[in-house]
Motif scaffolding. Sequence first.
Motif, PDB file in Angstrom:
ATOM      1  N   ALA A  45       0.814  -1.219   0.000  1.00 16.70           N
ATOM      2  CA  ALA A  45       0.000   0.000   0.000  1.00 16.70           C
ATOM      3  C   ALA A  45       0.843   1.263   0.000  1.00 16.70           C
ATOM      4  CB  ALA A  45      -0.923   0.005   1.216  1.00 16.70           C
ATOM      5  N   GLY A  46       2.146   1.117   0.258  1.00 19.90           N
ATOM      6  CA  GLY A  46       2.989   2.290   0.412  1.00 19.90           C
ATOM      7  C   GLY A  46       2.665   3.056   1.677  1.00 19.90           C
ATOM      8  N   VAL A  47       2.271   2.316   2.729  1.00 23.43           N
ATOM      9  CA  VAL A  47       1.815   2.914   3.985  1.00 23.43           C
ATOM     10  C   VAL A  47       2.616   2.323   5.138  1.00 23.43           C
ATOM     11  CG1 VAL A  47      -0.129   3.141   5.579  1.00 23.43           C
ATOM     12  CG2 VAL A  47      -0.514   3.306   3.112  1.00 23.43           C
ATOM     13  N   GLY A  48       2.995   3.165   6.081  1.00 22.48           N
ATOM     14  CA  GLY A  48       3.646   2.719   7.308  1.00 22.48           C
ATOM     15  C   GLY A  48       2.998   3.391   8.494  1.00 22.48           C
ATOM     16  N   ILE A  49       3.646   3.326   9.640  1.00 18.18           N
ATOM     17  CA  ILE A  49       3.151   4.052  10.810  1.00 18.18           C
ATOM     18  C   ILE A  49       3.164   5.541  10.484  1.00 18.18           C
ATOM     19  CG2 ILE A  49       3.693   4.693  13.195  1.00 18.18           C
ATOM     20  CD1 ILE A  49       4.700   1.858  13.630  1.00 18.18           C
ATOM     21  N   ASP A  50       2.071   6.220  10.813  1.00 21.35           N
ATOM     22  CA  ASP A  50       1.874   7.609  10.402  1.00 21.35           C
ATOM     23  C   ASP A  50       1.330   8.388  11.593  1.00 21.35           C
ATOM     24  OD1 ASP A  50       1.524   9.923   8.901  1.00 21.35           O
ATOM     25  OD2 ASP A  50      -0.459   9.309   8.202  1.00 21.35           O
ATOM     26  N   ARG A  51       2.224   9.028  12.343  1.00 26.85           N
ATOM     27  CA  ARG A  51       1.834   9.682  13.587  1.00 26.85           C
ATOM     28  C   ARG A  51       1.636  11.183  13.433  1.00 26.85           C
ATOM     29  NH1 ARG A  51       5.833   6.749  18.000  1.00 26.85           N
ATOM     30  NH2 ARG A  51       4.624   4.825  18.194  1.00 26.85           N
ATOM     31  N   ASP A  52       0.924  11.726  14.417  1.00 30.20           N
ATOM     32  CA  ASP A  52       0.813  13.159  14.552  1.00 30.20           C
ATOM     33  C   ASP A  52       2.031  13.678  15.320  1.00 30.20           C
ATOM     34  OD1 ASP A  52      -1.214  15.570  14.419  1.00 30.20           O
ATOM     35  OD2 ASP A  52      -0.340  15.602  16.423  1.00 30.20           O
ATOM     36  N   LYS A  53       2.430  14.894  15.037  1.00 26.95           N
ATOM     37  CA  LYS A  53       3.625  15.474  15.661  1.00 26.95           C
ATOM     38  C   LYS A  53       3.536  15.482  17.175  1.00 26.95           C
ATOM     39  CE  LYS A  53       6.428  19.689  15.644  1.00 26.95           C
ATOM     40  NZ  LYS A  53       6.616  21.042  15.044  1.00 26.95           N
ATOM     41  N   TYR A  54       2.323  15.632  17.711  1.00 25.75           N
ATOM     42  CA  TYR A  54       2.172  15.776  19.149  1.00 25.75           C
ATOM     43  C   TYR A  54       1.732  14.489  19.848  1.00 25.75           C
ATOM     44  CZ  TYR A  54       2.883  20.674  18.177  1.00 25.75           C
ATOM     45  OH  TYR A  54       3.428  21.864  17.767  1.00 25.75           O
ATOM     46  N   ASP A  55       1.954  13.356  19.204  1.00 34.08           N
ATOM     47  CA  ASP A  55       1.701  12.079  19.881  1.00 34.08           C
ATOM     48  C   ASP A  55       2.754  11.802  20.948  1.00 34.08           C
ATOM     49  OD1 ASP A  55      -0.528  11.624  18.374  1.00 34.08           O
ATOM     50  OD2 ASP A  55       0.408  10.183  17.012  1.00 34.08           O
ATOM     51  N   ASP A  56       3.881  12.488  20.868  1.00 32.45           N
ATOM     52  CA  ASP A  56       4.976  12.336  21.829  1.00 32.45           C
ATOM     53  C   ASP A  56       5.369  13.726  22.313  1.00 32.45           C
ATOM     54  OD1 ASP A  56       7.865  11.913  22.798  1.00 32.45           O
ATOM     55  OD2 ASP A  56       7.276   9.854  22.296  1.00 32.45           O
ATOM     56  N   ASP A  57       5.982  13.801  23.495  1.00 27.49           N
ATOM     57  CA  ASP A  57       6.406  15.116  23.992  1.00 27.49           C
ATOM     58  C   ASP A  57       7.771  15.528  23.463  1.00 27.49           C
ATOM     59  OD1 ASP A  57       8.001  13.418  25.458  1.00 27.49           O
ATOM     60  OD2 ASP A  57       7.084  13.884  27.388  1.00 27.49           O
ATOM     61  N   ASN A  58       8.431  14.635  22.721  1.00 28.53           N
ATOM     62  CA  ASN A  58       9.690  14.968  22.050  1.00 28.53           C
ATOM     63  C   ASN A  58       9.381  15.276  20.589  1.00 28.53           C
ATOM     64  OD1 ASN A  58      12.179  15.028  20.754  1.00 28.53           O
ATOM     65  ND2 ASN A  58      13.046  13.389  21.997  1.00 28.53           N
ATOM     66  N   GLN A  59       9.502  16.518  20.223  1.00 31.50           N
ATOM     67  CA  GLN A  59       9.103  16.946  18.887  1.00 31.50           C
ATOM     68  C   GLN A  59      10.140  16.636  17.808  1.00 31.50           C
ATOM     69  OE1 GLN A  59       5.889  18.063  18.729  1.00 31.50           O
ATOM     70  NE2 GLN A  59       6.093  17.405  20.851  1.00 31.50           N
ATOM     71  N   ASN A  60      11.261  16.064  18.209  1.00 30.70           N
ATOM     72  CA  ASN A  60      12.317  15.763  17.246  1.00 30.70           C
ATOM     73  C   ASN A  60      12.308  14.307  16.790  1.00 30.70           C
ATOM     74  OD1 ASN A  60      13.463  18.416  17.360  1.00 30.70           O
ATOM     75  ND2 ASN A  60      14.338  17.877  19.361  1.00 30.70           N
ATOM     76  N   LEU A  61      11.353  13.536  17.249  1.00 33.18           N
ATOM     77  CA  LEU A  61      11.301  12.123  16.888  1.00 33.18           C
ATOM     78  C   LEU A  61      10.674  11.939  15.510  1.00 33.18           C
ATOM     79  CD1 LEU A  61      10.089  10.621  20.283  1.00 33.18           C
ATOM     80  CD2 LEU A  61      12.396  10.513  19.330  1.00 33.18           C
ATOM     81  N   PRO A  62      11.054  10.884  14.783  1.00 31.73           N
ATOM     82  CA  PRO A  62      10.409  10.616  13.493  1.00 31.73           C
ATOM     83  C   PRO A  62       8.938  10.263  13.687  1.00 31.73           C
ATOM     84  CG  PRO A  62      11.830   8.783  14.132  1.00 31.73           C
ATOM     85  CD  PRO A  62      12.102   9.886  15.105  1.00 31.73           C
ATOM     86  N   LEU A  63       8.133  10.608  12.698  1.00 35.05           N
ATOM     87  CA  LEU A  63       6.694  10.368  12.768  1.00 35.05           C
ATOM     88  C   LEU A  63       6.263   9.164  11.953  1.00 35.05           C
ATOM     89  CD1 LEU A  63       5.429  14.056  12.431  1.00 35.05           C
ATOM     90  CD2 LEU A  63       5.850  12.738  14.512  1.00 35.05           C
ATOM     91  N   THR A  64       7.162   8.613  11.158  1.00 29.41           N
ATOM     92  CA  THR A  64       6.819   7.480  10.305  1.00 29.41           C
ATOM     93  C   THR A  64       7.806   6.336  10.508  1.00 29.41           C
ATOM     94  OG1 THR A  64       8.145   8.327   8.460  1.00 29.41           O
ATOM     95  CG2 THR A  64       5.823   8.988   8.550  1.00 29.41           C
ATOM     96  N   LEU A  65       7.317   5.141  10.307  1.00 32.15           N
ATOM     97  CA  LEU A  65       8.147   3.936  10.318  1.00 32.15           C
ATOM     98  C   LEU A  65       7.643   3.049   9.201  1.00 32.15           C
ATOM     99  CD1 LEU A  65      10.428   2.428  11.952  1.00 32.15           C
ATOM    100  CD2 LEU A  65       8.567   1.153  13.040  1.00 32.15           C
ATOM    101  N   PRO A  66       8.482   2.725   8.216  1.00 29.85           N
ATOM    102  CA  PRO A  66       8.002   1.923   7.084  1.00 29.85           C
ATOM    103  C   PRO A  66       7.633   0.513   7.499  1.00 29.85           C
ATOM    104  CG  PRO A  66      10.382   2.176   6.992  1.00 29.85           C
ATOM    105  CD  PRO A  66       9.907   3.088   8.091  1.00 29.85           C
ATOM    106  N   ALA A  67       6.665  -0.052   6.816  1.00 32.50           N
ATOM    107  CA  ALA A  67       6.202  -1.409   7.142  1.00 32.50           C
ATOM    108  C   ALA A  67       7.254  -2.455   6.831  1.00 32.50           C
ATOM    109  CB  ALA A  67       4.917  -1.708   6.379  1.00 32.50           C
ATOM    110  N   SER A  68       8.300  -2.088   6.115  1.00 27.28           N
ATOM    111  CA  SER A  68       9.389  -3.018   5.816  1.00 27.28           C
ATOM    112  C   SER A  68      10.400  -3.129   6.953  1.00 27.28           C
ATOM    113  CB  SER A  68      10.125  -2.560   4.546  1.00 27.28           C
ATOM    114  OG  SER A  68      10.635  -1.242   4.715  1.00 27.28           O
ATOM    115  N   ASP A  69      10.259  -2.316   7.985  1.00 30.60           N
ATOM    116  CA  ASP A  69      11.207  -2.323   9.096  1.00 30.60           C
ATOM    117  C   ASP A  69      11.196  -3.667   9.819  1.00 30.60           C
ATOM    118  OD1 ASP A  69      12.800  -0.120  10.883  1.00 30.60           O
ATOM    119  OD2 ASP A  69      11.895  -1.663  12.171  1.00 30.60           O
ATOM    120  N   TYR A  70      12.374  -4.108  10.271  1.00 33.02           N
ATOM    121  CA  TYR A  70      12.481  -5.416  10.935  1.00 33.02           C
ATOM    122  C   TYR A  70      11.647  -5.509  12.196  1.00 33.02           C
ATOM    123  CZ  TYR A  70      15.593  -3.479  14.557  1.00 33.02           C
ATOM    124  OH  TYR A  70      16.113  -2.769  15.609  1.00 33.02           O
TER     125      TYR A  70
END
Length: 510
Positions: free
Chosen positions: A461-486
């Motif tokens: 689908a070309g879709v991975g984890i897709d978060r909102d910026k404010y799901d975490d209190d650290n604003q420098n974290l990545p918001l996506t993780l590809p479904a191909s990740d181990y």
Amino acid sequence: MKKIFYILSVFLVMSSCNDALDIVQDSEINDATVVFKTVDDMKLFLNGSVYPAVDPLNEIFFTSLFTDEVGYGLAGVSTSDILTHRWVLNSTSGDASGLWVSNYNIINKVNILLDRSKLINYNTLSTTDKATYTNIIVHARALRAYAYVTLESYFSTNMKDPNALGVMLSTEPANILETKLPRVKNSEVFALIESDLQYALTNFNTSSVTTGGASVQHYLQKPAINAIAARYYNYKGDDVNAKLNATAAVTTSGLSLSNPTAYPTIWNDTARGEILWSLYRPNSAVGSWSNIASLWTTNSTDIDGSVTFDMSRKLYDLIDDQIPGGDIRKDVFVDGSSQFDQLYPTGPNPREDDVIVINKYPGKSGSLASATMRLRNDIKMFRLSEMYLILAEVAVHEGDLTTAATRVRTIRGTRSKGSLAATITYTSAQQAYADILLERRRELCFEGHRYLDLKRMGVAAGVGIDRDKYDDDNQNLPLTLPASDYRFTLPIPLDEINANPNVQQNPGYN
């Protein structure tokens, strides 16, 4: 020498807050060699030991935390939960251990029941007892199949490859002093799963295996066994059998998708609606105490309940009035006391001022409503909507994009509070997979599906984890993780590997 494996889950009590397997349940029988003298003894063990062992809270909580279903609430969050939310997974993670523990516990208890049932001379039983004996075995083997399907889906790198490494396999009660078995190929685990499912579907009868007045959906009925099979074959990539069993679950259950009026009642446990199988909570002869809402809140499912995790703003936006006329799921899944930052996300405190309280499990209603029941609901294991979405997925595999769109539109139309005028048209398989994932994200949130859905369909689908910026209190974290990740395959728990040198770790965790 008997082939008995060492499985941590059978002998150690995990510290996970979601694991209450050390508690002796009502009617539990601990010395099976002594008590398995009658069919009633088998029934007591099924109700007091096997069914209460089925507890998917580890899967539900891990999925919500690891993927894109939740963000931090106003209450404190544990260090281990923060690590999971930030995609830190390794062989010491309690999430993997809890899942491993609970499912192997089911398997071992089923193996005890099947082994000790041989002490009863089937040929001397009455006609009624023979039917009950057989149906107890049906339920046990179906539950074992369910547990192995769950283990395979999380711990095998690729369920669609019969030669990929699966999990450990045993059909005998565990004994830590005997042979330590390695993981085996998926094909070997599949053979047992399919044998169990075929036995259950062929031999299911209407003899009661209950010890009380539980509702019919709290025990496996044949359509629910079809649903287990449909999920298994879909994960495995067997479209023919996935379609066959999903269709059977829909057409033979006598149920229909719950309309906007009825939909809330299936979540507060006042009506069955479209539920094929749910676990009865609170405690009885067929279930254990289980405060499912406490996975995300502390005291109640409202803004004053000391919310630890709230709904991700991105998930909320996908549900919030995306269907013409309004989506009943918004009303059901989000508590009315939720706090919304009207300037989100440009307000001064977007994370603190935006608290979307999860209310999918609103507590018991009716005669069971009380202060102690505010976090407690039956756990919905299989619903008709999942079967429709499996049929949509299979249709894409078959190249029938029109049928896939029709199946998805059926779900959206049933959840619409108004009319759903627009048709759905897919022009490519990738678009179809992405839309099915979107509908599964809405419909099945907080039921333990998103992680495996992305693992199964995310790359296509070309879709991975897709978060909102404010799901975490650290604003420098990545918001996506590809479904191909181990990390879309869980690590084998370190304690298991230390105890059993024959167990091979999954890639990425060495």
